[in-house]
Design an enzyme around this catalytic site. Structure first.
Site, mmCIF file in Angstrom:
data_model
loop_
_atom_site.group_PDB
_atom_site.id
_atom_site.type_symbol
_atom_site.label_atom_id
_atom_site.label_comp_id
_atom_site.label_asym_id
_atom_site.label_seq_id
_atom_site.Cartn_x
_atom_site.Cartn_y
_atom_site.Cartn_z
ATOM 1 C CG ASP A 11 35.408 49.812 -1.975
ATOM 2 O OD1 ASP A 11 35.116 50.401 -3.329
ATOM 3 O OD2 ASP A 11 36.318 49.346 -1.579
ATOM 4 C CE LYS A 65 35.678 52.857 -9.499
ATOM 5 N NZ LYS A 65 36.428 52.127 -8.041
ATOM 6 C CD GLU A 100 35.625 55.018 -4.778
ATOM 7 O OE1 GLU A 100 36.917 54.705 -4.703
ATOM 8 O OE2 GLU A 100 35.286 54.084 -6.175
ATOM 9 C CG ASP A 135 40.304 56.557 -2.329
ATOM 10 O OD1 ASP A 135 41.265 55.374 -2.232
ATOM 11 O OD2 ASP A 135 39.216 56.441 -2.745
#
Ligand code: AMP
Length: 526
Positions: free
Chosen positions: A9, A70, A151, A173
């Site tokens: 992850d 990211k 994810e 999420d």
């Protein structure tokens, strides 16, 4: 010895590694014994530091440190690390590669075996460039990336394997830098993503920024001071994040930042922030996530009321206001059976196990239950993992800029629309708009609505074409989205004698030579 495949992850704020033992799924701790590794990189001009060590020196050396890289994946952003006049430039892929390298090295330490293959997760709403950049980062780190997995699908897999019941699940999420919502139908061993929606630039960091704005406003009104240097900004963000975390369990928190240097003067910040104030400052951010959830249902036959279970994933879902608002919107209390920080890595490990049949987890008795062992109570069982089928969809539409009758009259022609099950293929014929047109330009776009609202992914041209009247050539454009959600585009003049020779494959992101050069030149880890 056979090298291991792990599930990673790769988070905006923190990353985690999951692994299948063959009978169990577990989180591999890093060399400090932590189950999460901050996705933070520092560079001193020679070597790189990743994780908690990079965080620890960040306030002292903000110019050498990058957080939340990211957010830049899939962009041409240059990340500059070092002091003025002596900065080194990195691509977002290289920064991500350093994080991945550290995660793999620590995983190898934990396992006592080498690791060469991985399943890496990305937000479901990541576009083609962002997915491609993630895959390339893995390659720069020296890994074979077996699958790019969404994810929420990973989290749902970890959750679904544990519960084993048929239901409609909404995965909400909210990570450090991204928000995703996905509607997933679990039916037996089939996990089918019905629809997905999100924002790759909305996350817990934005909640921190609101506290920083609030502190800045106070400094400006009370002292006429403005913040103008990276060290002060880093300290403010540090304190803001800490306050946000405290407000998840308390009604008020004290923000103390001593010796702040602003414009030659020194100030001490000492302010109380209540949960109610914080919730007012950030209410619109929470509402934005709810709007994205609402939009998610529009193209589907589902409604928020048809959701059986809401799964919260991502550290920022610990905020009580988020939990409450999500519960209110869906009319059901969100599930707490999965640890929001670990579910994605465990799901990635489950996917790795499904791909790598040698280490497929198998139940140890008739009940299908797997002992919890040294993992947390959140560890899913591995029932029926061998039969698991993951069906997922494209997060955003993809198409080309097409022309009606004149070169200036353009529109967005979608070839594969959002929420199409993948892998997906589509081929369409186009033609020229002027007589004796020598070249046809193919502009590949991703997104929804009109052309101006989409993002240009890539452009290429085919030709020179033989001279023919407008509308005569048959230009065949083919789109293919693979299991990783990656797009491949080709175009061909089908009538042309040398046909295939003018078929051009579009290449997104870094070229193979660039990846191999970056792999060679990647700084060593300290
Ligand atoms: P992730 O990208 O999933 O690691 O999520 C990281 C985000 O979760 C960051 O914005 C963190 O500040 C936030 N976060 C972690 N723990 C808490 C907490 N207890 N309360 C509020 N936010 C949190």
């Amino acid at each position: 010895m056979v090298a291991e495949m792990i599930g990673i992850d790769l988070g905006t704020t923190n990353s985690a590694v999951g692994h299948s033992t063959g009978s169990d799924l577990e989180i591999l701790p890093n060399t400090r014994g932590d189950r999460l590794t901050p996705s933070v990189v520092a560079f001193d001009g020679r070597t790189a530091l990743v994780g908690a060590q990079a965080v620890n020196q960040a306030v002292q050396y903000p110019n050498h440190t990058v957080f939340s890289a990211k957010r830049y994946m899939g962009t041409d952003e240059e990340i500059l690390l070092g002091e003025e006049g002596d900065k080194s430039a990195f691509t977002p892929e290289e920064i991500a590669a350093l994080v991945l390298k550290k995660l793999c090295r620590d995983a190898e330490d934990a396992l006592g075996r080498s690791v060469d293959t991985a399943v890496i997760t990305v937000p479901a709403y990541f576009n083609d460039r962002q997915r491609q950049a993630t895959k390339h980062a893995g390659e720069i780190a020296g890994l074979t990336v077996e699958r790019i997995l969404n994810e929420p699908t990973a989290a749902c897999l970890a959750y679904g394997l544990r519960t084993g019941t048929d239901q409609t699940v909404l995965v909400y999420d909210l990570g450090g830098g991204t928000f995703d919502s996905s509607l997933i139908e679990i039916s037996g061993s089939v996990f089918e993503v019905i629809a997905t929606n999100g924002d790759t630039n909305l996350g817990g960091d934005d909640w921190d920024a609101r506290i920083v704005d609030w502190l800045e406003e106070h400094l400006s009104v009370e002292h006429g001071a403005t913040i103008d240097d990276p060290v002060t900004t880093a300290r403010m963000f540090d304190a803001a994040k800490q306050a946000k975390h405290e407000l998840s369990t308390r009604q008020r928190t004290q923000i103390t930042i001593p010796f702040l240097e602003l414009g030659g003067d020194t100030y001490d910040i000492e302010r109380t922030l209540t949960r109610t104030q914080f919730e007012q400052l950030t209410e619109d951010l929470t509402e934005e996530t709810i709007t994205l959830c609402e939009e998610l249902f529009e193209p589907t036959a589902y409604t928020p009321a048809s959701v059986d279970e809401v799964l919260l994933v991502g550290g920022a879902t610990r905020m009580p206001s988020v939990r409450e608002r999500v519960g209110e919107f869906f009319g059901t209390q969100p599930a707490t059976r999965v640890n929001p920080d670990e579910a994605v890595a465990l799901g990635a490990a489950a996917q790795a196990a499904i791909l790598d049949e040698d280490t497929l987890p198998v139940p140890d008795d008739d009940s299908g239950e797997v002992p919890v062992g040294r993992t947390t109570a959140d560890v899913p069982t591995t029932r029926d993992a061998a039969d698991i089928v993951l069906l997922t969809v494209t997060p955003q539409s993809v198409g080309i800029e097409a022309h009606r009758s004149s070169p200036d009259d353009t529109y967005y022609d979608v070839l594969i629309s959002r929420n199409t099950p993948i892998p997906a293929n589509e081929t369409k014929l186009y033609s020229t708009v002027v007589d004796d047109q020598k070249y046809v330009f193919i502009s590949v776009h991703q997104g929804e609505g009109s052309l101006s609202k989409t993002e240009l992914l890539d452009e290429f041209k085919i030709g020179p074409l033989p001279l023919r009247p407008a509308g005569k050539p048959d230009i065949e454009v083919s789109f293919a989205v693979d299991q990783d959600g990656l797009l491949q585009v080709s175009a061909e003049d089908v009538d042309h004698e040398i046909g295939d020779e003018i078929a051009i494959e579009s290449v997104f992101g870094l070229a193979a030579e660039e990846i191999s050069a970056m792999k060679q030149n990647l700084p060593a880890l300290r």
